[in-house]
Write a protein that holds these residues in place. Structure first.
Motif, PDB file in Angstrom:
ATOM      1  N   GLU A   1     -30.784  13.807  27.750  1.00  0.00           N
ATOM      2  CA  GLU A   1     -29.552  13.312  27.153  1.00  0.00           C
ATOM      3  C   GLU A   1     -28.797  14.433  26.443  1.00  0.00           C
ATOM      4  O   GLU A   1     -29.414  15.308  25.822  1.00  0.00           O
ATOM      5  CB  GLU A   1     -29.841  12.206  26.142  1.00  0.00           C
ATOM      6  N   VAL A   2     -27.474  14.369  26.516  1.00  0.00           N
ATOM      7  CA  VAL A   2     -26.613  15.332  25.826  1.00  0.00           C
ATOM      8  C   VAL A   2     -25.567  14.557  25.039  1.00  0.00           C
ATOM      9  O   VAL A   2     -24.940  13.627  25.563  1.00  0.00           O
ATOM     10  CB  VAL A   2     -25.901  16.268  26.824  1.00  0.00           C
ATOM     11  N   ILE A   3     -25.381  14.939  23.782  1.00  0.00           N
ATOM     12  CA  ILE A   3     -24.287  14.423  22.969  1.00  0.00           C
ATOM     13  C   ILE A   3     -23.260  15.532  22.844  1.00  0.00           C
ATOM     14  O   ILE A   3     -23.592  16.668  22.493  1.00  0.00           O
ATOM     15  CB  ILE A   3     -24.764  14.017  21.562  1.00  0.00           C
ATOM     16  N   ALA A   4     -22.005  15.232  23.142  1.00  0.00           N
ATOM     17  CA  ALA A   4     -20.951  16.245  23.065  1.00  0.00           C
ATOM     18  C   ALA A   4     -19.668  15.620  22.548  1.00  0.00           C
ATOM     19  O   ALA A   4     -19.387  14.446  22.819  1.00  0.00           O
ATOM     20  CB  ALA A   4     -20.707  16.881  24.434  1.00  0.00           C
ATOM     21  N   THR A   5     -18.940  16.387  21.786  1.00  0.00           N
ATOM     22  CA  THR A   5     -17.570  15.999  21.431  1.00  0.00           C
ATOM     23  C   THR A   5     -16.671  16.359  22.604  1.00  0.00           C
ATOM     24  O   THR A   5     -16.793  17.443  23.182  1.00  0.00           O
ATOM     25  CB  THR A   5     -17.115  16.714  20.155  1.00  0.00           C
ATOM     26  N   GLU A   6     -15.774  15.474  22.943  1.00  0.00           N
ATOM     27  CA  GLU A   6     -14.918  15.687  24.112  1.00  0.00           C
ATOM     28  C   GLU A   6     -14.212  17.034  24.041  1.00  0.00           C
ATOM     29  O   GLU A   6     -13.558  17.350  23.049  1.00  0.00           O
ATOM     30  CB  GLU A   6     -13.881  14.573  24.192  1.00  0.00           C
ATOM     31  N   PRO A   7     -14.323  17.847  25.092  1.00  0.00           N
ATOM     32  CA  PRO A   7     -13.614  19.132  25.122  1.00  0.00           C
ATOM     33  C   PRO A   7     -12.100  18.940  25.111  1.00  0.00           C
ATOM     34  O   PRO A   7     -11.590  17.863  25.422  1.00  0.00           O
ATOM     35  CB  PRO A   7     -14.081  19.769  26.434  1.00  0.00           C
ATOM     36  N   GLY A   8     -11.389  20.019  24.807  1.00  0.00           N
ATOM     37  CA  GLY A   8      -9.933  19.971  24.728  1.00  0.00           C
ATOM     38  C   GLY A   8      -9.238  20.354  26.014  1.00  0.00           C
ATOM     39  O   GLY A   8      -8.024  20.539  26.021  1.00  0.00           O
ATOM     40  N   GLU A   9      -9.987  20.492  27.124  1.00  0.00           N
ATOM     41  CA  GLU A   9      -9.377  20.861  28.388  1.00  0.00           C
ATOM     42  C   GLU A   9      -9.964  20.005  29.500  1.00  0.00           C
ATOM     43  O   GLU A   9     -11.175  19.779  29.562  1.00  0.00           O
ATOM     44  CB  GLU A   9      -9.591  22.349  28.683  1.00  0.00           C
ATOM     45  N   TRP A  10      -9.096  19.518  30.388  1.00  0.00           N
ATOM     46  CA  TRP A  10      -9.545  18.710  31.511  1.00  0.00           C
ATOM     47  C   TRP A  10     -10.597  19.431  32.341  1.00  0.00           C
ATOM     48  O   TRP A  10     -11.547  18.811  32.840  1.00  0.00           O
ATOM     49  CB  TRP A  10      -8.358  18.355  32.403  1.00  0.00           C
TER      50      TRP A  10
ATOM     51  N   ASP B   1     -27.502  13.016  31.356  1.00  0.00           N
ATOM     52  CA  ASP B   1     -26.851  11.871  30.727  1.00  0.00           C
ATOM     53  C   ASP B   1     -26.000  12.380  29.565  1.00  0.00           C
ATOM     54  O   ASP B   1     -26.505  12.554  28.453  1.00  0.00           O
ATOM     55  CB  ASP B   1     -27.911  10.887  30.245  1.00  0.00           C
ATOM     56  N   VAL B   2     -24.711  12.642  29.840  1.00  0.00           N
ATOM     57  CA  VAL B   2     -23.817  13.250  28.847  1.00  0.00           C
ATOM     58  C   VAL B   2     -22.948  12.169  28.210  1.00  0.00           C
ATOM     59  O   VAL B   2     -22.219  11.456  28.915  1.00  0.00           O
ATOM     60  CB  VAL B   2     -22.918  14.330  29.486  1.00  0.00           C
ATOM     61  N   THR B   3     -23.027  12.057  26.898  1.00  0.00           N
ATOM     62  CA  THR B   3     -22.174  11.138  26.142  1.00  0.00           C
ATOM     63  C   THR B   3     -21.064  11.933  25.480  1.00  0.00           C
ATOM     64  O   THR B   3     -21.348  12.828  24.662  1.00  0.00           O
ATOM     65  CB  THR B   3     -22.977  10.386  25.066  1.00  0.00           C
ATOM     66  N   LEU B   4     -19.816  11.635  25.847  1.00  0.00           N
ATOM     67  CA  LEU B   4     -18.671  12.332  25.260  1.00  0.00           C
ATOM     68  C   LEU B   4     -18.084  11.482  24.137  1.00  0.00           C
ATOM     69  O   LEU B   4     -17.656  10.344  24.365  1.00  0.00           O
ATOM     70  CB  LEU B   4     -17.599  12.603  26.320  1.00  0.00           C
TER      71      LEU B   4
END
Length: 509
Positions: free
Chosen positions: A99-108, A120-123
């Motif tokens: 599992e990965v927890i990440a804050t949504e990046p600022g670029e598409w 399993d990435v949670t944005l």
């Protein structure tokens, strides 16, 4: 308990980042990595690369000191996977994580890379901004036009900045009429705060010198803040010493004064060392204390809660194809002068040289010099976009693309601006001292020595007459053009064509 990975990107250097708030420091591992895919997707300015790497390394130290376990990969590490997804996979295998927890990046670009990652990435939402993506979408849906001024007024009401009761402080929403004065050189004018690189930063500078020597831009001297503490000191210095006259001279340009009264904190906000709220709080407090006039306080706050929040909203609202739009069908290649080739146009030569040496140019240099010329000359907006993204220390696509593709190049067809930001030499002459030392004459409209901006301005207008003639803000311009004698108009267009032919042929212009 199962270990999770917590991704922290190089522009997310904030202690209360949503991914960190959602994580458990007793069992989760923070992943940070200096990777080739992020450092080279455009040829970034060496100062920008050094800023991000140095700030990342200092932030990782702070996280370790705060009890986090940090898996950090330096750029030249032998086992560096070269990309963010690659580093996540490598760390997942090493720690048995899925599992990965990440804050949504600022670029598409990076959002899509994480969505394709076989983990399993949670944005999580990036709530460091004052306007969430959902708030902007709700504001924008159903509107015929997305105009920053109306969004800005809504943000003033939501945040309470410079609001008295229900009305704007001073009785006006903006004080632009007081913010367009030219400046004169002042040896006593305060400069932005500069910092001496410490051992960690020096290691980064050595790495960048060795690895990115061919990139456009001068690395040293390197005087940027690389920690939150330094960035806060830079903010306090600006508010105390430069803010009072920021509004008055924010559009001015001087050859020997690259900074004037500008703050040089945009990059610190963009990588997370400062929050927009603490910046605006400091400006509001200075105004309330009577230390700065309202035109400067309002002008600065508008840049933050107006333009900065607005362009981020536009970037995500318009979707991944936004940076590739070309509404005016401009196809000319970016001229070599943008990379430092010879030009006799002093304003462009100076703006590009300053960009090369500092990784910085303020908004009018970008909009009305380098951007204005590219638009008038019909340069492919995708190439202009990549140039701005590469050469400026504060450039990230969410903020750079709407400012370049939209505001500067009108390539979005009017999403950001109601008309193209073009001008003849008159504007540059009025707001700067560039024309004084130029080989061209800003007052000459045709003939030998005529400023190219004067020729290209009318050429642009005629070329795009079908699109802009009905624009209510441009009717007078076409009326002026139509009053000229036909021979005069033809002379202007012929000389503009000759100039553009030389430009495309790579000749010095």
């Amino acid at each position: 308990m199962v270990t999770r990975l917590v991704l922290v990107l190089g522009d997310q250097l904030t202690p209360d980042l949503s991914a960190l708030r959602a994580a458990d420091r007793d069992r989760d591992i923070v992943v940070m990595a200096e990777v080739r895919s992020e450092a080279s997707y455009v040829p970034h300015h060496p100062k920008k690369i050094a800023l991000i790497f140095a700030a990342m390394r200092h932030f990782a130290e702070e996280l370790c000191g705060d009890g986090w376990r940090v898996a950090y990969t330096e750029y030249d590490a032998r086992d560096n996977a070269g990309s963010i997804p690659g580093e996540l996979l490598r760390r997942a295998e090493a720690h048995g994580a899925t599992e990965v927890i990440a804050t949504e990046p600022g670029e598409w670009r990076l959002i899509e890379a994480l969505q394709d990652c076989p983990l399993d990435v949670t944005l999580l939402s990036d709530d460091r901004f004052l306007a969430s993506r959902e708030m902007f979408e709700g504001w924008a849906k159903g509107r015929k036009e997305l105009r920053m001024e109306w969004f800005y007024r809504e943000m003033r009401k939501r945040t309470g900045y410079l609001i008295k009761g229900e009305a704007p402080a001073g009785g006006k929403w903006n004080f632009d009429h007081a913010n367009r004065k030219p400046a004169v050189r002042d040896l006593l004018r305060s400069r932005p705060m500069a910092f001496t690189p410490d051992e960690v930063t020096e290691e980064v500078l050595t790495l960048v010198e060795r690895t990115f020597a061919d990139n456009f831009g001068t690395l040293r001297p390197f005087t940027f803040a690389v920690t939150r503490g330094q960035a806060r000191r830079a903010l306090a210095h600006f508010v105390r010493h430069q803010l009072a006259e920021f509004g008055t001279y924010q559009d001015a340009m001087l050859e020997e004064e690259p900074y004037l009264n500008h703050a040089l904190i945009s990059a610190y906000m963009n990588i997370g060392l400062l929050s927009p709220r603490e910046v605006c709080d400091a400006v509001q407090a200075a105004w309330e204390a009577g230390e700065v006039p309202i035109n400067s306080a309002e002008g600065f706050i508008r840049q933050v809660i107006g333009w900065r929040e607005f362009v981020r909203g536009v970037y995500f609202f318009e979707g991944p194809d936004y940076p590739r739009r070309n509404a005016l069908n401009h196809q000319r290649r970016l001229p070599p002068l943008y990379w430092g080739a010879e030009t006799r146009m002093n304003c462009l030569a100076h703006a590009v040289a300053q960009t090369r040496d500092l990784g910085y140019a303020h908004h009018i240099q970008r909009l009305m010099v380098t951007g204005n010329f590219a638009l008038l000359a019909g340069v492919d907006p995708a190439e202009v976009h990549e140039w701005y993204l590469a050469v400026y220390w504060d450039a990230f696509e969410w903020v750079e693309a709407p400012n370049t593709v939209g505001m500067s190049q009108f390539a979005d067809g009017g999403v950001v601006g109601s008309k193209p930001y073009v001008s003849s030499a008159n504007y540059i002459d009025r707001m700067s001292d560039y024309c004084r030392g130029c080989a061209y004459d800003s007052r000459q409209k045709t003939g030998k020595g005529a400023c190219p901006f004067n020729l290209l301005y009318w050429s642009f207008m005629e070329r795009h007459r079908d699109r802009f003639e009905g624009n209510h803000r441009m009717g007078r311009i076409y009326a002026t053009w139509d009053r000229m004698e036909p021979d005069r108009r033809q002379e202007i267009l012929s000389q503009a064509d000759a100039f553009l032919t030389d430009l495309s042929a790579g000749k010095p212009v």
